[in-house]
Design an enzyme around this catalytic site. Structure first.
Site, PDB file in Angstrom:
ATOM      1  N   ARG A  59      14.143  -7.190 -19.290  1.00 42.06           N
ATOM      2  CA  ARG A  59      13.334  -7.884 -18.272  1.00 42.06           C
ATOM      3  C   ARG A  59      14.025  -7.797 -16.908  1.00 42.06           C
ATOM      4  NH1 ARG A  59      13.732 -13.219 -17.661  1.00 42.06           N
ATOM      5  NH2 ARG A  59      13.619 -13.737 -19.871  1.00 42.06           N
ATOM      6  N   TYR A 112      -4.699  -4.009   1.808  1.00 44.86           N
ATOM      7  CA  TYR A 112      -5.254  -3.754   0.477  1.00 44.86           C
ATOM      8  C   TYR A 112      -5.900  -5.047  -0.061  1.00 44.86           C
ATOM      9  CZ  TYR A 112      -5.295  -2.689  -4.506  1.00 44.86           C
ATOM     10  OH  TYR A 112      -5.676  -2.503  -5.800  1.00 44.86           O
ATOM     11  N   ASP A 184       3.666  -1.782   3.404  1.00 47.73           N
ATOM     12  CA  ASP A 184       3.099  -1.125   2.224  1.00 47.73           C
ATOM     13  C   ASP A 184       2.929   0.353   2.586  1.00 47.73           C
ATOM     14  OD1 ASP A 184       1.441   0.004   0.272  1.00 47.73           O
ATOM     15  OD2 ASP A 184       0.290  -1.841  -0.027  1.00 47.73           O
ATOM     16  N   LYS A 209      -0.087   5.100  -7.700  1.00 41.27           N
ATOM     17  CA  LYS A 209      -0.848   6.067  -6.912  1.00 41.27           C
ATOM     18  C   LYS A 209      -0.066   7.382  -6.791  1.00 41.27           C
ATOM     19  CE  LYS A 209      -3.611   2.542  -6.547  1.00 41.27           C
ATOM     20  NZ  LYS A 209      -3.619   1.634  -5.418  1.00 41.27           N
TER      21      LYS A 209
HETATM   22  C1  LIG Z   1      -3.441   0.314  -5.318  1.00 41.87           C
HETATM   23  C2  LIG Z   1      -2.759  -0.294  -4.169  1.00 41.87           C
HETATM   24  C3  LIG Z   1      -1.997  -1.464  -4.311  1.00 41.87           C
HETATM   25  C4  LIG Z   1      -1.894  -2.206  -5.626  1.00 41.87           C
HETATM   26  O1  LIG Z   1      -1.262  -1.449  -6.598  1.00 41.87           O
HETATM   27  P1  LIG Z   1      -1.508  -1.662  -8.194  1.00 41.87           P
HETATM   28  O2  LIG Z   1      -0.525  -0.731  -8.784  1.00 41.87           O
HETATM   29  O3  LIG Z   1      -2.928  -1.324  -8.462  1.00 41.87           O
HETATM   30  O4  LIG Z   1      -1.218  -3.096  -8.465  1.00 41.87           O
HETATM   31  C5  LIG Z   1      -1.361  -1.954  -3.194  1.00 41.87           C
HETATM   32  N1  LIG Z   1      -1.456  -1.360  -1.995  1.00 41.87           N
HETATM   33  C6  LIG Z   1      -2.192  -0.244  -1.810  1.00 41.87           C
HETATM   34  C7  LIG Z   1      -2.262   0.363  -0.457  1.00 41.87           C
HETATM   35  C8  LIG Z   1      -2.867   0.322  -2.883  1.00 41.87           C
HETATM   36  O5  LIG Z   1      -3.598   1.420  -2.694  1.00 41.87           O
END
Ligand SMILES: *Cc1c(COP(=O)(O)O)cnc(C)c1O
Length: 393
Positions: A59, A112, A184, A209
């Site tokens: 963890r 997001y 982000d 992604k």
């Molecule tokens: C998809 C996404 C997230 C969230 O990610 P998950 O892995 O789906 O929790 C956050 N920020 C951006 C820009 C995203 O495209």
């Protein structure tokens, strides 16, 4: 071995994997063990209290997970990195670890959807003061930051209209008031943009992604200064949003081809954006690589490539989107982005499905908008595909 002096493609392959691997393996093993055993009680105690390096319980940290964290740490030029079960795990842990009752966060309207929910619904429940500014109104953001805040949270390029936010300018404003800047960097990836080098303190990614890149594993990462990453890690360790070794392996494997994929996706996206821009059935194209994009100058300054995602709107109503999208052959009509295969969908059904038509309008999201995440297919096949589907309108 210090990989920070090597190029990103080299570090993507080797970082975290240089120690002699068990049995002479040439790729990192998936260590599924929940706990790690010790013969020497003193050594065990030293690792458990952080005085020596090692693993105790998955963890907290795990050898496979650590390999992924090392790769992202090097690619973002960070002091430290940690990981999470999903991208939202990274974002929510970061915000909840850094904020609390009476603290203030300044952010932008176009974050997001999940981050936006944290700002609008969840953080206010803990008496966090949230201010969301116009995404490209840098004067407004600076003015709000100058009033005093604890966290400045940015995302660039944004979803779904690819707005570009000036990281260096806003991070400098945050520094003046002692606020932590979090960016982000999911859309750009560390190949195209390094927010830490532009003055940010922390970078978050949805590793689901582009980093993983194959739509087969979920994860999130955070990197930045040791002190801040440690603070968030301590919170994640307890709330338990830890990344599993299997997912970490898949993402680390995907990351080995990150630069190859991103170079292809950057080039294809630019070609496709230019093609769509000139097409009579397309009313608008949002891609930071186009000279006509309002954020192009800032993008040129802070990005080395413009990324694999664009959005465009069709002439006519949403009916045209319904007609057009199913005609595409090399596209999964699905949520998510950043995969080897091209993915597309209307924000109306994907990222912004919870909003009303009026709310989408306020955010500048046309009803006939399509988000198009370019895969690594041959670009001429993608162009032919778009051409034949557009011809049916
Ligand atoms: C998809 C996404 C997230 C969230 O990610 P998950 O892995 O789906 O929790 C956050 N920020 C951006 C820009 C995203 O495209």
């Amino acid at each position: 071995m210090d990989f920070s002096k090597y190029k990103k493609s080299t570090a993507s392959v080797w970082a975290g994997e240089t120690d002699p691997l068990p049995n002479g393996a040439v790729t990192t093993p998936i260590v599924k063990s929940v706990a790690f055993a010790y013969h020497d009680l003193d050594e065990w105690h030293n690792v458990a209290t952080g005085k020596a390096e090692g693993y105790i319980y998955s963890r907290n940290t795990n050898p496979t997970v650590h390999v992924l964290e090392e790769k992202i740490r090097i690619l973002e030029g960070a002091e430290a990195a940690t990981s999470f079960a999903t991208g939202m795990g990274a974002i929510s842990n970061t915000l909840f670890a850094l904020l609390g009752p009476g603290k203030r966060v300044v952010s932008i309207k176009d974050t997001y959807g999940g981050a936006s929910r944290l700002f609008l619904d969840f953080l206010p429940r803990y008496q966090v003061n949230v201010t969301l500014c116009g995404t490209t109104d840098f004067d407004e953001i600076e003015a709000e930051v100058a009033k005093g805040c604890d966290v400045l949270y940015l995302e660039t390029p944004t979803n779904p209209t690819l707005k570009v936010v000036d990281i260096a300018r806003l991070a400098a404003a945050a520094k003046k008031v002692g606020a932590v800047t979090v960016v982000d960097n999911t859309f750009a990836t560390p190949i195209n943009q390094n927010p830490l080098a532009l003055g940010a303190d922390l970078v978050v990614h949805s590793a689901t992604k582009f980093l993983g890149g194959h739509s087969d594993a979920m994860g999130g990462v955070l990197c930045g200064t040791k002190e801040l990453v440690e603070k968030v890690f301590q919170f994640r360790e307890i709330n338990g949003a830890s990344l599993q070794a299997d997912a970490a392996y898949m993402i680390a494997r995907g990351m080995k081809t990150l630069e190859l994929r991103i170079e292809r996706q950057n080039a294809s996206a630019l070609t496709i954006a230019r093609y769509l821009k000139a097409h009579p059935k397309v009313s608008d194209v949002f891609y930071p690589g186009l000279e006509t994009h309002p954020g192009h100058d800032v993008a040129k300054k802070q990005m080395s490539g413009f990324g694999g995602i664009m959005s465009f709107s069709l002439v006519g109503s949403y009916d045209n989107v319904k007609k057009f999208l199913p005609k595409l052959q090399f596209v999964h009509l699905a949520a998510s982005l950043g995969s080897v295969s091209t993915l597309a969908g209307p924000p109306r059904t994907t990222s912004h499905v919870e909003l009303t038509e009026e709310q989408r309008k306020l955010l500048g999201i046309p009803e006939s908008l399509i988000r198009y995440s370019v895969g690594i297919e041959n670009v001429s096949d993608l162009l032919t595909d778009l051409e034949s589907a557009l011809a049916t309108l």
